[in-house]
Design a protein around this motif. Structure first.
Motif, mmCIF file in Angstrom:
data_model
loop_
_atom_site.group_PDB
_atom_site.id
_atom_site.type_symbol
_atom_site.label_atom_id
_atom_site.label_comp_id
_atom_site.label_asym_id
_atom_site.label_seq_id
_atom_site.Cartn_x
_atom_site.Cartn_y
_atom_site.Cartn_z
ATOM 1 N N PRO A 1 43.236 -46.367 -4.462
ATOM 2 C CA PRO A 1 44.132 -47.187 -3.636
ATOM 3 C C PRO A 1 45.410 -46.426 -3.351
ATOM 4 C CG PRO A 1 43.247 -48.451 -5.472
ATOM 5 C CD PRO A 1 42.866 -47.027 -5.718
ATOM 6 N N PRO A 2 45.993 -46.613 -2.166
ATOM 7 C CA PRO A 2 47.199 -45.875 -1.811
ATOM 8 C C PRO A 2 48.304 -45.979 -2.846
ATOM 9 C CG PRO A 2 46.320 -46.992 0.113
ATOM 10 C CD PRO A 2 45.510 -47.458 -1.065
ATOM 11 N N ALA A 3 48.454 -47.158 -3.447
ATOM 12 C CA ALA A 3 49.544 -47.350 -4.408
ATOM 13 C C ALA A 3 49.359 -46.497 -5.654
ATOM 14 C CB ALA A 3 49.629 -48.823 -4.807
ATOM 15 N N LEU A 4 48.086 -46.131 -5.959
ATOM 16 C CA LEU A 4 47.815 -45.369 -7.161
ATOM 17 C C LEU A 4 47.659 -43.892 -6.877
ATOM 18 C CD1 LEU A 4 45.187 -47.712 -8.858
ATOM 19 C CD2 LEU A 4 47.657 -47.638 -9.232
ATOM 20 N N ARG A 5 47.677 -43.510 -5.611
ATOM 21 C CA ARG A 5 47.418 -42.141 -5.240
ATOM 22 C C ARG A 5 48.617 -41.283 -5.589
ATOM 23 N NH1 ARG A 5 46.333 -43.177 -0.350
ATOM 24 N NH2 ARG A 5 44.293 -43.999 -0.865
ATOM 25 N N LYS B 1 34.521 -45.436 3.696
ATOM 26 C CA LYS B 1 34.992 -46.024 2.445
ATOM 27 C C LYS B 1 36.517 -46.001 2.326
ATOM 28 C CE LYS B 1 30.849 -44.953 -0.259
ATOM 29 N NZ LYS B 1 30.277 -44.118 -1.350
ATOM 30 N N VAL B 2 37.140 -44.958 2.886
ATOM 31 C CA VAL B 2 38.597 -44.840 2.733
ATOM 32 C C VAL B 2 39.349 -45.352 3.955
ATOM 33 C CG1 VAL B 2 38.305 -42.844 1.235
ATOM 34 C CG2 VAL B 2 38.713 -42.486 3.678
ATOM 35 N N TRP B 3 38.631 -45.702 5.009
ATOM 36 C CA TRP B 3 39.274 -46.077 6.267
ATOM 37 C C TRP B 3 40.280 -47.209 6.103
ATOM 38 C CZ3 TRP B 3 39.450 -43.895 10.988
ATOM 39 C CH2 TRP B 3 39.913 -44.668 12.056
ATOM 40 N N LYS B 4 39.893 -48.246 5.389
ATOM 41 C CA LYS B 4 40.767 -49.427 5.268
ATOM 42 C C LYS B 4 42.048 -49.120 4.509
ATOM 43 C CE LYS B 4 38.562 -51.307 1.087
ATOM 44 N NZ LYS B 4 37.699 -50.118 0.844
ATOM 45 N N ASP B 5 42.042 -48.083 3.671
ATOM 46 C CA ASP B 5 43.255 -47.720 2.937
ATOM 47 C C ASP B 5 44.337 -47.175 3.862
ATOM 48 O OD1 ASP B 5 42.199 -48.454 0.504
ATOM 49 O OD2 ASP B 5 41.426 -46.463 0.049
ATOM 50 N N TYR B 6 43.924 -46.657 5.004
ATOM 51 C CA TYR B 6 44.881 -46.030 5.917
ATOM 52 C C TYR B 6 45.129 -46.841 7.182
ATOM 53 C CZ TYR B 6 44.114 -42.015 2.914
ATOM 54 O OH TYR B 6 44.038 -41.188 1.831
ATOM 55 N N ASP B 7 44.120 -47.573 7.646
ATOM 56 C CA ASP B 7 44.284 -48.367 8.868
ATOM 57 C C ASP B 7 44.991 -49.674 8.509
ATOM 58 O OD1 ASP B 7 44.135 -49.443 11.386
ATOM 59 O OD2 ASP B 7 42.019 -49.974 11.249
ATOM 60 N N LYS C 1 42.323 -47.600 14.346
ATOM 61 C CA LYS C 1 42.856 -46.260 14.490
ATOM 62 C C LYS C 1 43.795 -46.003 13.320
ATOM 63 C CE LYS C 1 42.802 -46.031 19.567
ATOM 64 N NZ LYS C 1 43.639 -45.810 20.785
ATOM 65 N N ILE C 2 44.004 -44.754 13.014
ATOM 66 C CA ILE C 2 44.937 -44.401 11.952
ATOM 67 C C ILE C 2 45.998 -43.488 12.545
ATOM 68 C CG2 ILE C 2 45.242 -43.169 9.763
ATOM 69 C CD1 ILE C 2 42.375 -44.040 9.048
ATOM 70 N N SER C 3 47.226 -43.963 12.554
ATOM 71 C CA SER C 3 48.312 -43.141 13.073
ATOM 72 C C SER C 3 48.776 -42.177 11.989
ATOM 73 C CB SER C 3 49.481 -44.025 13.514
ATOM 74 O OG SER C 3 50.078 -44.642 12.380
ATOM 75 N N TRP C 4 49.495 -41.142 12.404
ATOM 76 C CA TRP C 4 50.061 -40.215 11.431
ATOM 77 C C TRP C 4 51.004 -40.946 10.490
ATOM 78 C CZ3 TRP C 4 49.883 -36.479 8.345
ATOM 79 C CH2 TRP C 4 51.039 -35.953 7.748
ATOM 80 N N ARG D 1 38.001 -42.709 14.506
ATOM 81 C CA ARG D 1 37.162 -42.403 13.345
ATOM 82 C C ARG D 1 36.653 -40.964 13.392
ATOM 83 N NH1 ARG D 1 35.400 -46.693 10.001
ATOM 84 N NH2 ARG D 1 36.228 -48.701 10.711
ATOM 85 N N GLU D 2 36.281 -40.509 14.576
ATOM 86 C CA GLU D 2 35.797 -39.141 14.704
ATOM 87 C C GLU D 2 36.923 -38.138 14.424
ATOM 88 O OE1 GLU D 2 32.609 -36.389 15.622
ATOM 89 O OE2 GLU D 2 32.714 -38.506 15.050
#
Length: 331
Positions: free
Chosen positions: A24-28, A122-128, A134-137, A188-189
């Motif tokens: 999880p982002p909080a634990l990264r 699997k990791v998409w939702k952690d960033y979107d 979409k995932i912005s910078w 995603r690509e």
């Protein structure tokens, strides 16, 4: 003494990266870490003796990773053979009762590709974070570096400070390279290209550049022989170097340093880590056929594969048995 960076494929050295990203982002705690170098076919895979259990371990670890190779270890031999038999039926795409090298190669490539996209999913939702697909910078930066950016004093006197300070601009550079339409967001690509640059042609210059930056300790823009060796070997004890290190020095002189100037430039690094004449899936398929083809007709029956099940259950061709639960058309 320690030995590393040797005998491992870049595309399959995702364990460290994925362990980081799946948290999880909080634990990264740290941003993306550097990947291992691509290994060239320094020896003929087909010549490794089938009776050598270490060769099985090589397959399992080189193509699955140490942790994932343990999956089938939890099964009985009967369970492993049963699963493998069902997978063989799917690999035999024309249903003629034989598995050819080409069928194995096709299967392994499909498994490799799906493995990459499945892990991105699997990791998409952690960033979107705003759920716009979409995932912005900014989303990636906050998810990965947010705590560091918000609390810089906590890292001021730690090695993590240097790591974050170095990796943040490096990740941004890689993100921009993956962002083909330059809109500061990744589809995603594009995000797949960001996380797995070695799999995309337009990202290979980034792979070469990051490799150079990792190994080039004196900052001269080249990799000399000592830097090349130091990337895979830490001489922590007094005494002579082991034979394999001496062999690697010879490899550097004879095969890596193409223009014989005593150092590797970007083109030579590219030739080393991204060899154009090496197909990883083809090499693994040929190896599996060679080791299991009892009658030497260059194709395998189900019986031949099951007789050598201990090698196959750790191969990429099985993908931990997950293919039993998926529709074949998805691959």
């Amino acid at each position: 003494m320690a030995r590393g960076g040797r005998g491992r494929h870049l595309g399959l050295a995702l364990g460290l990266l994925l362990a980081l990203l799946l948290a999880p982002p909080a634990l990264r705690a740290k941003p993306t870490v550097r990947k291992e170098r691509v290994v060239r076919p320094d020896s003929d895979l087909g010549e490794r003796p089938a009776e050598d259990n270490q060769s099985f371990q090589y397959d399992h670890e080189a193509f699955l990773g140490k942790e994932d190779s343990k999956t089938f270890d939890q099964l009985t031999s009967e369970e492993s053979k049963e699963r493998l038999g069902k997978i063989v039926d799917r690999i035999d795409s024309d249903g003629d009762g034989f598995v050819t090298t080409e069928e194995l190669k096709t299967w392994i490539k499909r498994v490799q590709k799906r493995y990459i996209y499945d892990n991105v999913a699997k990791v998409w939702k952690d960033y979107d974070r705003d759920k716009d697909d979409k995932i912005s910078w900014e989303e990636y930066k906050q998810a990965t570096y947010g705590y560091y950016l918000g609390n810089p004093t906590e890292f001021q006197d730690t090695s993590d400070h240097h790591t974050f300070k170095k990796m943040l601009p490096r990740d941004e550079r890689r993100f921009k390279a993956a962002d083909l339409d330059s809109d500061q967001t990744a589809t995603r690509e594009e995000f797949t290209a960001f996380l797995h640059p070695e799999e995309f042609e337009h990202m290979k210059e980034i792979v070469v550049l990051e490799t150079l930056e990792d190994i080039d300790k004196n900052g001269d823009g080249f990799v000399d022989q000592d830097e090349y060796i130091a990337d895979m070997f830490s001489h922590e004890e007094s005494g002579p170097e082991p034979d394999w290190v001496l062999s690697e020095r010879e490899q550097f002189n004879e095969f890596r340093d193409l223009n014989k100037d005593g150092k590797l430039d970007k083109d030579e690094i590219r030739h080393w880590i991204l060899p154009q004449d090496y197909d990883h899936a083809q090499a693994e398929a040929r190896h599996l056929v060679y080791e299991s083809d009892k009658n030497k007709d260059e194709k395998l029956t189900k019986e031949e594969i099951l007789d050598n099940w201990n090698m196959f259950v750790g191969s990429q061709a099985t993908n931990y048995g997950e293919d039993l639960t998926k529709n074949h058309d998805e691959l």
